[in-house]
Scaffold this motif. Sequence first.
Motif, PDB file in Angstrom:
ATOM      1  N   GLU A  79       0.852  -1.069   0.122  1.00  0.00           N
ATOM      2  CA  GLU A  79      -0.001  -0.037  -0.006  1.00  0.00           C
ATOM      3  C   GLU A  79       0.838   1.180  -0.353  1.00  0.00           C
ATOM      4  OE1 GLU A  79      -3.170   0.399   2.870  1.00  0.00           O
ATOM      5  OE2 GLU A  79      -3.295  -1.990   2.859  1.00  0.00           O
ATOM      6  N   ASN A  80       0.588   2.079  -0.716  1.00  0.00           N
ATOM      7  CA  ASN A  80       1.126   3.560  -0.844  1.00  0.00           C
ATOM      8  C   ASN A  80       2.739   3.438  -1.189  1.00  0.00           C
ATOM      9  OD1 ASN A  80      -1.058   4.875   0.232  1.00  0.00           O
ATOM     10  ND2 ASN A  80      -0.525   3.866   2.364  1.00  0.00           N
ATOM     11  N   GLU A  81       2.963   2.325  -2.228  1.00  0.00           N
ATOM     12  CA  GLU A  81       4.387   2.389  -2.447  1.00  0.00           C
ATOM     13  C   GLU A  81       4.655   2.671  -3.744  1.00  0.00           C
ATOM     14  OE1 GLU A  81       7.649  -1.543  -2.296  1.00  0.00           O
ATOM     15  OE2 GLU A  81       5.436  -2.000  -2.556  1.00  0.00           O
ATOM     16  N   VAL A  82       3.732   3.147  -4.716  1.00  0.00           N
ATOM     17  CA  VAL A  82       3.711   3.444  -6.268  1.00  0.00           C
ATOM     18  C   VAL A  82       3.519   5.021  -6.109  1.00  0.00           C
ATOM     19  CG1 VAL A  82       2.989   3.051  -8.590  1.00  0.00           C
ATOM     20  CG2 VAL A  82       3.264   1.296  -6.757  1.00  0.00           C
ATOM     21  N   ASP A  83       4.193   5.546  -7.001  1.00  0.00           N
ATOM     22  CA  ASP A  83       4.044   7.064  -7.512  1.00  0.00           C
ATOM     23  C   ASP A  83       3.187   7.441  -8.378  1.00  0.00           C
ATOM     24  OD1 ASP A  83       5.852   8.839  -5.170  1.00  0.00           O
ATOM     25  OD2 ASP A  83       6.851   6.873  -5.867  1.00  0.00           O
ATOM     26  N   GLN A  84       3.063   6.473  -9.501  1.00  0.00           N
ATOM     27  CA  GLN A  84       2.495   6.662 -10.783  1.00  0.00           C
ATOM     28  C   GLN A  84       2.212   5.406 -11.442  1.00  0.00           C
ATOM     29  OE1 GLN A  84       2.433  10.130 -12.397  1.00  0.00           O
ATOM     30  NE2 GLN A  84       1.993   9.868 -14.329  1.00  0.00           N
ATOM     31  N   VAL A  85       0.980   5.288 -12.063  1.00  0.00           N
ATOM     32  CA  VAL A  85       0.790   4.093 -12.750  1.00  0.00           C
ATOM     33  C   VAL A  85       0.177   4.550 -14.154  1.00  0.00           C
ATOM     34  CG1 VAL A  85      -1.175   2.174 -13.205  1.00  0.00           C
ATOM     35  CG2 VAL A  85      -0.479   2.842 -10.727  1.00  0.00           C
ATOM     36  N   TYR A  86       0.723   3.963 -15.131  1.00  0.00           N
ATOM     37  CA  TYR A  86       0.237   4.309 -16.647  1.00  0.00           C
ATOM     38  C   TYR A  86      -0.321   3.078 -17.267  1.00  0.00           C
ATOM     39  CZ  TYR A  86       4.503   7.676 -15.975  1.00  0.00           C
ATOM     40  OH  TYR A  86       4.968   8.751 -15.593  1.00  0.00           O
ATOM     41  N   LEU A  87      -1.445   3.605 -18.064  1.00  0.00           N
ATOM     42  CA  LEU A  87      -2.148   2.425 -18.916  1.00  0.00           C
ATOM     43  C   LEU A  87      -1.960   2.985 -20.190  1.00  0.00           C
ATOM     44  CD1 LEU A  87      -5.345   2.081 -16.589  1.00  0.00           C
ATOM     45  CD2 LEU A  87      -3.143   0.621 -16.380  1.00  0.00           C
ATOM     46  N   ASN A  88      -1.379   2.121 -21.081  1.00  0.00           N
ATOM     47  CA  ASN A  88      -1.079   2.784 -22.453  1.00  0.00           C
ATOM     48  C   ASN A  88      -1.839   1.932 -23.372  1.00  0.00           C
ATOM     49  OD1 ASN A  88       0.398   5.263 -22.068  1.00  0.00           O
ATOM     50  ND2 ASN A  88       2.273   3.907 -21.321  1.00  0.00           N
ATOM     51  N   GLU A 117      -5.467   2.312  -6.691  1.00  0.00           N
ATOM     52  CA  GLU A 117      -5.834   3.222  -5.386  1.00  0.00           C
ATOM     53  C   GLU A 117      -4.939   2.680  -4.305  1.00  0.00           C
ATOM     54  OE1 GLU A 117      -9.451   5.440  -2.633  1.00  0.00           O
ATOM     55  OE2 GLU A 117      -9.657   3.638  -3.883  1.00  0.00           O
ATOM     56  N   ARG A 118      -4.915   1.422  -4.193  1.00  0.00           N
ATOM     57  CA  ARG A 118      -4.278   0.689  -3.117  1.00  0.00           C
ATOM     58  C   ARG A 118      -2.975   0.699  -3.062  1.00  0.00           C
ATOM     59  NH1 ARG A 118      -1.786  -3.322  -0.575  1.00  0.00           N
ATOM     60  NH2 ARG A 118      -1.112  -4.097  -2.318  1.00  0.00           N
ATOM     61  N   VAL A 119      -2.333   0.669  -4.205  1.00  0.00           N
ATOM     62  CA  VAL A 119      -0.770   0.834  -4.197  1.00  0.00           C
ATOM     63  C   VAL A 119      -0.119   2.266  -4.320  1.00  0.00           C
ATOM     64  CG1 VAL A 119      -0.691  -1.436  -5.211  1.00  0.00           C
ATOM     65  CG2 VAL A 119      -0.681   0.336  -6.854  1.00  0.00           C
ATOM     66  N   LEU A 120      -0.921   2.953  -4.750  1.00  0.00           N
ATOM     67  CA  LEU A 120      -0.645   4.423  -5.076  1.00  0.00           C
ATOM     68  C   LEU A 120      -0.571   5.213  -3.801  1.00  0.00           C
ATOM     69  CD1 LEU A 120      -2.615   5.666  -8.434  1.00  0.00           C
ATOM     70  CD2 LEU A 120      -0.035   5.794  -8.072  1.00  0.00           C
ATOM     71  N   LYS A 121       0.484   5.979  -3.852  1.00  0.00           N
ATOM     72  CA  LYS A 121       0.392   7.036  -2.604  1.00  0.00           C
ATOM     73  C   LYS A 121      -0.841   8.094  -2.638  1.00  0.00           C
ATOM     74  CE  LYS A 121       5.651   6.503  -2.179  1.00  0.00           C
ATOM     75  NZ  LYS A 121       6.880   7.469  -2.597  1.00  0.00           N
ATOM     76  N   ALA A 122      -0.814   8.764  -1.576  1.00  0.00           N
ATOM     77  CA  ALA A 122      -1.810   9.546  -1.647  1.00  0.00           C
ATOM     78  C   ALA A 122      -1.950  10.839  -2.609  1.00  0.00           C
ATOM     79  CB  ALA A 122      -1.759  10.446  -0.371  1.00  0.00           C
ATOM     80  N   ASP A 123      -0.752  11.105  -3.212  1.00  0.00           N
ATOM     81  CA  ASP A 123      -0.568  12.228  -4.185  1.00  0.00           C
ATOM     82  C   ASP A 123      -0.253  11.500  -5.377  1.00  0.00           C
ATOM     83  OD1 ASP A 123       1.901  11.277  -3.273  1.00  0.00           O
ATOM     84  OD2 ASP A 123       2.820  13.440  -3.338  1.00  0.00           O
ATOM     85  N   GLY A 124      -0.469  10.267  -5.423  1.00  0.00           N
ATOM     86  CA  GLY A 124       0.136   9.502  -6.665  1.00  0.00           C
ATOM     87  C   GLY A 124      -1.187   9.687  -7.764  1.00  0.00           C
ATOM     88  N   GLN A 125      -0.744   9.286  -8.919  1.00  0.00           N
ATOM     89  CA  GLN A 125      -1.482   9.595 -10.326  1.00  0.00           C
ATOM     90  C   GLN A 125      -1.564   8.523 -11.117  1.00  0.00           C
ATOM     91  OE1 GLN A 125      -0.482  12.550 -13.450  1.00  0.00           O
ATOM     92  NE2 GLN A 125      -2.172  13.892 -12.569  1.00  0.00           N
ATOM     93  N   LEU A 126      -2.746   8.227 -11.898  1.00  0.00           N
ATOM     94  CA  LEU A 126      -2.893   7.363 -12.739  1.00  0.00           C
ATOM     95  C   LEU A 126      -3.079   8.076 -14.043  1.00  0.00           C
ATOM     96  CD1 LEU A 126      -3.860   4.521 -13.733  1.00  0.00           C
ATOM     97  CD2 LEU A 126      -6.061   5.048 -13.273  1.00  0.00           C
ATOM     98  N   GLN A 127      -2.516   7.576 -15.205  1.00  0.00           N
ATOM     99  CA  GLN A 127      -2.566   8.147 -16.367  1.00  0.00           C
ATOM    100  C   GLN A 127      -2.919   7.030 -17.478  1.00  0.00           C
ATOM    101  OE1 GLN A 127       0.573  11.037 -18.189  1.00  0.00           O
ATOM    102  NE2 GLN A 127       0.945   9.256 -19.537  1.00  0.00           N
ATOM    103  N   LEU A 128      -3.968   7.351 -18.093  1.00  0.00           N
ATOM    104  CA  LEU A 128      -4.535   6.633 -19.370  1.00  0.00           C
ATOM    105  C   LEU A 128      -4.316   7.302 -20.853  1.00  0.00           C
ATOM    106  CD1 LEU A 128      -6.265   4.379 -20.657  1.00  0.00           C
ATOM    107  CD2 LEU A 128      -8.384   5.959 -20.164  1.00  0.00           C
TER     108      LEU A 128
END
Length: 215
Positions: free
Chosen positions: A106-115, A140-151
């Motif tokens: 949990e909260n280990e990832v700063d950004q997730v990309y879906l391309n 949501e679980r792995v992203l940090k509170a200020d993390g972002q998802l990009q599609l």
Amino acid sequence: MRLRHKPWAKDKLAAHPEWVLTQATEKKGLWKQVFGNDHPLHIEVGMGKGQFVMGMAKRYPEINFVGIEVQESVIVMGLEKLLEDPLPNVRLIHTNGEDLDSLFEENEVDQVYLNFSDPWPKKKHAKRRLTHENFLRRYERVLKADGQLQLKTDNRGLFEYSLVSFSHYGALLDEVSLDLHELNDPDNVQTEYEERFSQMGHPIYRARLHFKRED
């Protein structure tokens, strides 16, 4: 597009554990140790042949990148890129997006990309779409509170579905672009599909969002 089966891919992936992590679940919560630093961690779910994740790693050496891909015959092409041009801030995992909970704390990832994810156009396959609420819950679980998802996608149907899915889930949109290349974003690193589809005149859609956390 149908990909040619590569019967040698499995053995080649297994022969390079320094790049393709065969026991990746053991790294959960330990990614700083894997890379030997405390740099931000970005992940791409469905990395394809690796052009995006490698391009990002070159541009941002101060960020660690993990590329995730389920197809052996595809991820092995990413491995070949790494063997030709080693990047210390990249690792690959041969698995699918459903395994995020076992790969990252949990909260280990700063950004997730879906391309250019598979759109799974049939309604009965909606749960397989990487922007379905079941996957959003994992991000949501792995992203940090200020993390972002990009599609990013060229598929209008998937993009519209995703915007609705984000809204229903309660995610907050930071950007919606109906023609990414009109923005001339200098920070945009293109994927193989993005180059091909944009050359064909297809608009490229992009959304950026974050998850609302309870105070």
